[in-house]
Design a protein around this motif. Structure first.
Motif, PDB file in Angstrom:
ATOM      1  N   GLY A   1       8.720   7.485  -5.882  1.00 47.30           N
ATOM      2  CA  GLY A   1      10.108   7.433  -5.421  1.00 47.30           C
ATOM      3  C   GLY A   1      10.483   6.127  -4.756  1.00 47.30           C
ATOM      4  O   GLY A   1      11.673   5.853  -4.543  1.00 47.30           O
ATOM      5  N   SER A   2       9.495   5.277  -4.428  1.00 44.98           N
ATOM      6  CA  SER A   2       9.802   3.996  -3.799  1.00 44.98           C
ATOM      7  C   SER A   2      10.623   3.093  -4.712  1.00 44.98           C
ATOM      8  O   SER A   2      11.302   2.180  -4.236  1.00 44.98           O
ATOM      9  N   ILE A   3      10.588   3.345  -6.020  1.00 43.37           N
ATOM     10  CA  ILE A   3      11.398   2.557  -6.957  1.00 43.37           C
ATOM     11  C   ILE A   3      12.878   2.638  -6.616  1.00 43.37           C
ATOM     12  O   ILE A   3      13.665   1.726  -6.899  1.00 43.37           O
TER      13      ILE A   3
ATOM     14  N   ARG B   1       5.489   6.640 -17.928  1.00 43.09           N
ATOM     15  CA  ARG B   1       6.766   6.786 -17.239  1.00 43.09           C
ATOM     16  C   ARG B   1       7.313   5.384 -17.028  1.00 43.09           C
ATOM     17  O   ARG B   1       7.191   4.800 -15.961  1.00 43.09           O
ATOM     18  N   ARG B   2       7.910   4.844 -18.059  1.00 47.21           N
ATOM     19  CA  ARG B   2       8.286   3.432 -18.034  1.00 47.21           C
ATOM     20  C   ARG B   2       9.494   3.190 -17.119  1.00 47.21           C
ATOM     21  O   ARG B   2      10.287   4.098 -16.854  1.00 47.21           O
ATOM     22  N   LEU B   3       9.618   1.952 -16.693  1.00 43.24           N
ATOM     23  CA  LEU B   3      10.663   1.562 -15.745  1.00 43.24           C
ATOM     24  C   LEU B   3      11.686   0.611 -16.364  1.00 43.24           C
ATOM     25  O   LEU B   3      12.540   0.073 -15.651  1.00 43.24           O
TER      26      LEU B   3
ATOM     27  N   GLY C   1      20.701  -8.657  -2.010  1.00 37.88           N
ATOM     28  CA  GLY C   1      20.503  -9.611  -3.096  1.00 37.88           C
ATOM     29  C   GLY C   1      19.079  -9.785  -3.549  1.00 37.88           C
ATOM     30  O   GLY C   1      18.789 -10.664  -4.371  1.00 37.88           O
ATOM     31  N   LYS C   2      18.169  -8.957  -3.056  1.00 43.82           N
ATOM     32  CA  LYS C   2      16.785  -9.063  -3.529  1.00 43.82           C
ATOM     33  C   LYS C   2      16.018  -7.793  -3.200  1.00 43.82           C
ATOM     34  O   LYS C   2      16.395  -7.015  -2.321  1.00 43.82           O
ATOM     35  N   GLY C   3      14.927  -7.623  -3.940  1.00 48.64           N
ATOM     36  CA  GLY C   3      14.036  -6.490  -3.694  1.00 48.64           C
ATOM     37  C   GLY C   3      12.788  -6.657  -4.528  1.00 48.64           C
ATOM     38  O   GLY C   3      12.760  -7.418  -5.508  1.00 48.64           O
ATOM     39  N   LYS C   4      11.736  -5.969  -4.137  1.00 53.61           N
ATOM     40  CA  LYS C   4      10.501  -6.003  -4.905  1.00 53.61           C
ATOM     41  C   LYS C   4       9.764  -4.699  -4.684  1.00 53.61           C
ATOM     42  O   LYS C   4       9.975  -4.009  -3.684  1.00 53.61           O
ATOM     43  N   ILE C   5       8.903  -4.378  -5.625  1.00 54.87           N
ATOM     44  CA  ILE C   5       8.178  -3.116  -5.541  1.00 54.87           C
ATOM     45  C   ILE C   5       6.864  -3.259  -6.303  1.00 54.87           C
ATOM     46  O   ILE C   5       6.825  -3.857  -7.381  1.00 54.87           O
ATOM     47  N   PRO C   6       5.754  -2.744  -5.760  1.00 51.09           N
ATOM     48  CA  PRO C   6       4.523  -2.716  -6.554  1.00 51.09           C
ATOM     49  C   PRO C   6       4.625  -1.593  -7.580  1.00 51.09           C
ATOM     50  O   PRO C   6       5.494  -0.720  -7.476  1.00 51.09           O
ATOM     51  N   LYS C   7       3.756  -1.620  -8.570  1.00 49.72           N
ATOM     52  CA  LYS C   7       3.767  -0.551  -9.557  1.00 49.72           C
ATOM     53  C   LYS C   7       3.613   0.779  -8.830  1.00 49.72           C
ATOM     54  O   LYS C   7       2.612   1.013  -8.142  1.00 49.72           O
ATOM     55  N   PRO C   8       4.616   1.672  -8.939  1.00 45.88           N
ATOM     56  CA  PRO C   8       4.580   2.896  -8.131  1.00 45.88           C
ATOM     57  C   PRO C   8       3.628   3.941  -8.679  1.00 45.88           C
ATOM     58  O   PRO C   8       3.288   3.950  -9.867  1.00 45.88           O
ATOM     59  N   GLY C   9       3.209   4.855  -7.791  1.00 45.44           N
ATOM     60  CA  GLY C   9       2.295   5.931  -8.176  1.00 45.44           C
ATOM     61  C   GLY C   9       3.047   7.145  -8.672  1.00 45.44           C
ATOM     62  O   GLY C   9       4.036   7.029  -9.379  1.00 45.44           O
TER      63      GLY C   9
ATOM     64  N   GLU D   1       0.823  -1.202   0.000  1.00 51.01           N
ATOM     65  CA  GLU D   1       0.000   0.000   0.000  1.00 51.01           C
ATOM     66  C   GLU D   1       0.865   1.264   0.000  1.00 51.01           C
ATOM     67  O   GLU D   1       0.637   2.194  -0.773  1.00 51.01           O
ATOM     68  N   LYS D   2       1.868   1.289   0.866  1.00 48.65           N
ATOM     69  CA  LYS D   2       2.696   2.496   1.001  1.00 48.65           C
ATOM     70  C   LYS D   2       3.601   2.706  -0.214  1.00 48.65           C
ATOM     71  O   LYS D   2       3.737   3.827  -0.713  1.00 48.65           O
ATOM     72  N   ALA D   3       4.227   1.638  -0.690  1.00 52.59           N
ATOM     73  CA  ALA D   3       5.148   1.768  -1.818  1.00 52.59           C
ATOM     74  C   ALA D   3       4.419   2.130  -3.102  1.00 52.59           C
ATOM     75  O   ALA D   3       4.939   2.872  -3.939  1.00 52.59           O
TER      76      ALA D   3
END
Length: 434
Positions: A98-100, A126-128, A111-119, A91-93
């Motif tokens: 900027g959470s990206i 605004r592709r990633l 060695g790892k990370g994940k992120i939901p589609k940011p707002g 929810e927060k990310a």
């Protein structure tokens, strides 16, 4: 939803101090995840997007000590990666583009990370891709889960490589720099973004023990190190705020001094406003803008209509295109404003047209502004802020207009400008939040 009630036609006068740079803050604060040692950051702007990122780090278990109104010490010694799996993280990310920026340091150190589609702002695509292609070339595995909406990256070990970025993305470059800072071997990044904010990030990582060369150019060489340590860092003043205050002074015929502007880091921003006919005077590191009854738009040397377009640094920053457009509405002359990077950023001009501005929206990227030369002042209306920069542009228009305007959804403005109504009211504006 908060709104501003703005009484127009007031001439402002006085000094104003720009906040710390928002776009730099999102990178620098994310970079504290690269080390277990304390990182002391100064001149952090008190704005919604930055505060959300700080809250996100606190949720990860980062120890955060506020040492002053704009200063924090971050210690990411015990980072709880299980938080990545929580609904709270999603929810927060997702509410913060900027959470990206946390992906690069998480990948480098853990060695790892994940992120939901940011707002973020609704200003077009605004592709990633640049971020994830860079991670993959460093040796990370990437996948996107349609069902959960998460982007995932993981790697047992990152390895230095040659990267030619498909676009000079500022956030993409920053994420790759952070990931490569502790990769095994040397990473070469060509077509890198070279904005002052990227330079600041590179210098900070070098003070932490990193080895980055080519700073300030579009060719960076990053020698990976085993670990990074703590440091101190001070943000640059926000160049977008500085440009906004220049446009505000011109539109409202105000005499304003912008303090401690770090003129050496502003690139062509001052000269671009000068091409609109705005007088600027450098006094040490301050910018003095005198009250002007009229300002006349320049033309090209062959007499053709001036075009102001955004470009990657050291070109003109896209975040000030909205400010240039609104400022031109009361100039004498005509200018073609060309927003190349985002196809929806000019869609706020309908509100300026409702206020009486003479603007022809040629297509999603171009608008021709025929300056009114103050012969017909803008009129007050009710409007809604669609994004950060358009919101401030509408605020500038309202401050210059006859009568009282209402701007809704000013939380968008709060995402990028701290205490904006208090700071402007202190130099003579009449803005009421309700």
């Amino acid at each position: 939803m908060a709104s501003f009630r703005v009484k127009g036609g007031q001439r402002l006068k006085g000094e104003i101090q720009p906040q710390g740079a928002k776009n730099e803050a999102l990178q620098i604060i994310s970079a504290v995840l690269l080390t277990a040692e304390p990182v002391h950051i100064k001149k952090i702007p008190d704005i919604r997007d930055v505060n959300k990122l700080i809250e996100l780090l606190a949720d990860f278990g980062v120890q955060i000590e506020k040492t002053g109104p704009e200063s924090y010490i971050f210690t990411a010694k015990d980072v709880n990666l299980d938080f990545l799996e929580s609904d709270q993280f999603k929810e927060k990310a997702a509410s913060l583009r900027g959470s990206i920026m946390i992906l690069g340091p998480l990948l480098a150190r853990f060695g790892k990370g994940k992120i939901p589609k940011p707002g973020g702002d609704k200003i077009g695509r605004r592709r990633l891709d640049t971020h994830f292609i860079g991670f993959q070339k460093l040796g990370a595995k990437f996948d996107y889960h349609i069902g959960t909406g998460f982007y995932n990256v993981s790697a047992k070990e990152l390895t230095g490589t040659y990267l030619h970025l498909d676009e000079a993305s500022v956030t993409g470059t920053a994420n790759i720099i952070m990931a490569a800072s502790m990769a095994k071997g040397t990473t070469t990044v060509y077509n890198a973004a070279c904005e002052p904010y990227i330079q600041q990030l590179c210098k900070m990582i070098n003070r932490m023990g990193g080895k980055i060369s080519g700073i300030g150019s579009n060719l960076l060489v990053i020698e990976g190190v085993e670990s990074l340590g703590g440091t101190e860092h001070t943000m640059l003043p926000d160049m977008i705020e500085i440009g906004s205050f220049i446009g505000l002074a011109a539109m409202t015929q105000s005499e304003i001094t912008i303090k401690d502007a770090r003129i050496d880091q502003l690139g062509i921003i001052p000269d671009t406003f000068r091409r609109l006919g705005i007088n600027l005077e450098f006094r040490g590191d301050d910018i003095f803008i005198p009250a002007q009854e009229h300002y006349v738009i320049d033309s090209f040397i062959d007499g053709s209509i001036l075009t102001i377009a955004d470009a990657i640094w050291p070109g003109f920053t896209p975040d000030l295109i909205s400010i240039i457009l609104v400022t031109a509405t009361q100039a004498r002359g005509t200018v073609l404003v060309h927003q190349k990077m985002f196809e929806s950023r000019l869609f706020f001009v309908d509100k300026l047209i409702d206020m009486g501005a003479q603007i022809i929206l040629c297509d999603p990227h171009r608008a021709t502004v025929i300056g009114l030369d103050r012969a017909f002042p803008l009129r007050s209306i009710q409007m809604t802020s669609p994004d950060i920069r358009a919101g401030v542009s509408l605020l500038i228009a309202a401050l210059s207009a006859e009568g009282t305007s209402t701007i809704h959804n000013v939380e968008q403005i709060d995402r990028g400008y701290q205490y904006i109504e208090k700071r402007l009211n202190a130099i003579g504006a009449q803005i009421e939040r309700f």
